[in-house]
Design a protein around this motif. Structure first.
Motif, PDB file in Angstrom:
ATOM      1  N   MET A 122       0.785  -1.197  -0.055  1.00  0.00           N
ATOM      2  CA  MET A 122       0.002  -0.011   0.246  1.00  0.00           C
ATOM      3  C   MET A 122       0.798   1.173  -0.045  1.00  0.00           C
ATOM      4  SD  MET A 122      -3.174   1.033   2.440  1.00  0.00           S
ATOM      5  CE  MET A 122      -2.711   2.362   3.574  1.00  0.00           C
ATOM      6  N   ILE A 123       1.952   1.251   0.714  1.00  0.00           N
ATOM      7  CA  ILE A 123       2.979   2.379   0.878  1.00  0.00           C
ATOM      8  C   ILE A 123       3.435   2.715  -0.477  1.00  0.00           C
ATOM      9  CG2 ILE A 123       4.890   3.406   1.810  1.00  0.00           C
ATOM     10  CD1 ILE A 123       2.573   3.290   3.527  1.00  0.00           C
ATOM     11  N   TYR A 124       3.880   1.658  -1.373  1.00  0.00           N
ATOM     12  CA  TYR A 124       4.254   1.849  -2.693  1.00  0.00           C
ATOM     13  C   TYR A 124       3.533   2.438  -3.677  1.00  0.00           C
ATOM     14  CZ  TYR A 124       8.806  -0.435  -1.515  1.00  0.00           C
ATOM     15  OH  TYR A 124       9.982  -0.666  -0.804  1.00  0.00           O
ATOM     16  N   GLY A 125       2.180   1.945  -3.517  1.00  0.00           N
ATOM     17  CA  GLY A 125       1.101   2.517  -4.153  1.00  0.00           C
ATOM     18  C   GLY A 125       0.977   4.150  -4.027  1.00  0.00           C
ATOM     19  N   VAL A 126       1.328   4.656  -2.866  1.00  0.00           N
ATOM     20  CA  VAL A 126       1.199   5.838  -2.676  1.00  0.00           C
ATOM     21  C   VAL A 126       2.442   6.604  -3.211  1.00  0.00           C
ATOM     22  CG1 VAL A 126       1.319   7.860  -0.623  1.00  0.00           C
ATOM     23  CG2 VAL A 126      -0.081   5.839  -0.381  1.00  0.00           C
ATOM     24  N   GLY A 157      12.140  10.448  -4.679  1.00  0.00           N
ATOM     25  CA  GLY A 157      13.478   9.662  -5.318  1.00  0.00           C
ATOM     26  C   GLY A 157      14.043   8.817  -4.166  1.00  0.00           C
ATOM     27  N   PHE A 158      14.337   9.718  -3.038  1.00  0.00           N
ATOM     28  CA  PHE A 158      15.216   9.177  -1.915  1.00  0.00           C
ATOM     29  C   PHE A 158      14.360   8.060  -1.489  1.00  0.00           C
ATOM     30  CE2 PHE A 158      16.314   9.357   2.640  1.00  0.00           C
ATOM     31  CZ  PHE A 158      17.724   8.888   2.478  1.00  0.00           C
ATOM     32  N   ILE A 159      13.003   8.357  -0.978  1.00  0.00           N
ATOM     33  CA  ILE A 159      12.526   7.489  -0.460  1.00  0.00           C
ATOM     34  C   ILE A 159      11.900   6.210  -0.980  1.00  0.00           C
ATOM     35  CG2 ILE A 159       9.862   7.210   0.687  1.00  0.00           C
ATOM     36  CD1 ILE A 159       9.887  10.073   1.602  1.00  0.00           C
ATOM     37  N   VAL A 160      11.823   6.354  -2.280  1.00  0.00           N
ATOM     38  CA  VAL A 160      11.654   5.148  -3.084  1.00  0.00           C
ATOM     39  C   VAL A 160      12.783   4.349  -3.095  1.00  0.00           C
ATOM     40  CG1 VAL A 160      11.031   4.207  -5.401  1.00  0.00           C
ATOM     41  CG2 VAL A 160       9.793   6.066  -4.401  1.00  0.00           C
ATOM     42  N   HIS A 177       6.083  -5.268  -4.215  1.00  0.00           N
ATOM     43  CA  HIS A 177       6.288  -3.636  -3.878  1.00  0.00           C
ATOM     44  C   HIS A 177       6.451  -2.885  -5.291  1.00  0.00           C
ATOM     45  CE1 HIS A 177       7.860  -4.669   0.297  1.00  0.00           C
ATOM     46  NE2 HIS A 177       6.936  -4.219   0.321  1.00  0.00           N
ATOM     47  N   LEU A 178       7.156  -3.596  -6.457  1.00  0.00           N
ATOM     48  CA  LEU A 178       7.278  -2.693  -7.663  1.00  0.00           C
ATOM     49  C   LEU A 178       6.004  -2.743  -8.373  1.00  0.00           C
ATOM     50  CD1 LEU A 178      10.686  -3.811  -8.748  1.00  0.00           C
ATOM     51  CD2 LEU A 178      10.061  -1.702  -7.397  1.00  0.00           C
ATOM     52  N   CYS A 179       5.039  -3.703  -8.118  1.00  0.00           N
ATOM     53  CA  CYS A 179       3.970  -3.712  -8.785  1.00  0.00           C
ATOM     54  C   CYS A 179       3.007  -2.823  -8.141  1.00  0.00           C
ATOM     55  CB  CYS A 179       3.229  -5.137  -8.647  1.00  0.00           C
ATOM     56  SG  CYS A 179       4.029  -6.297  -9.913  1.00  0.00           S
ATOM     57  N   GLY A 185       1.186   0.352  -9.856  1.00  0.00           N
ATOM     58  CA  GLY A 185      -0.437   0.354  -9.806  1.00  0.00           C
ATOM     59  C   GLY A 185      -0.781   1.722  -9.402  1.00  0.00           C
ATOM     60  N   GLY A 186      -0.173   2.158  -8.515  1.00  0.00           N
ATOM     61  CA  GLY A 186      -0.487   3.554  -7.846  1.00  0.00           C
ATOM     62  C   GLY A 186      -0.021   4.612  -8.918  1.00  0.00           C
ATOM     63  N   LEU A 187       1.081   4.464  -9.744  1.00  0.00           N
ATOM     64  CA  LEU A 187       1.221   5.346 -10.756  1.00  0.00           C
ATOM     65  C   LEU A 187       0.189   5.438 -11.972  1.00  0.00           C
ATOM     66  CD1 LEU A 187       4.460   6.442 -11.900  1.00  0.00           C
ATOM     67  CD2 LEU A 187       3.416   5.258 -13.715  1.00  0.00           C
TER      68      LEU A 187
END
Length: 75
Positions: free
Chosen positions: A1-5, A35-38, A55-57, A61-63
């Motif tokens: 969920m965080i990676y979607g954000v 960029g740093f956080i990702v 995580h990459l999906c 997905g969020g993008l």
């Protein structure tokens, strides 16, 4: 969920790239922070038993969701 954000933030930058050019310092700060956080979170998830593909999906997905639904800033 965080990676979607995170993906949503990246999409926000893509959609509003020209509108954010009015304040170039804000645009560059957002790029650096996101960029740093990702990058940091991907590096931390490589060492453990975490599934990096999931995580990459989530990031993708969020993008894609925000690119499809979010209107650009006008005016």
């Amino acid at each position: 969920m965080i990676y979607g954000v995170f993906g949503a933030y990246i999409a926000y930058l893509i959609i509003n790239w020209k509108a954010l050019a009015v304040v170039p310092a804000l645009r560059s700060q957002l790029c650096c922070i996101i960029g740093f956080i990702v990058a940091f979170s991907i590096i931390l998830s490589l060492g453990g038993s975490t599934d990096i593909v999931a995580h990459l999906c989530g990031l993708l997905g969020g993008l894609l969701l925000v690119i499809g639904l979010y209107p650009p800033i006008t005016g």
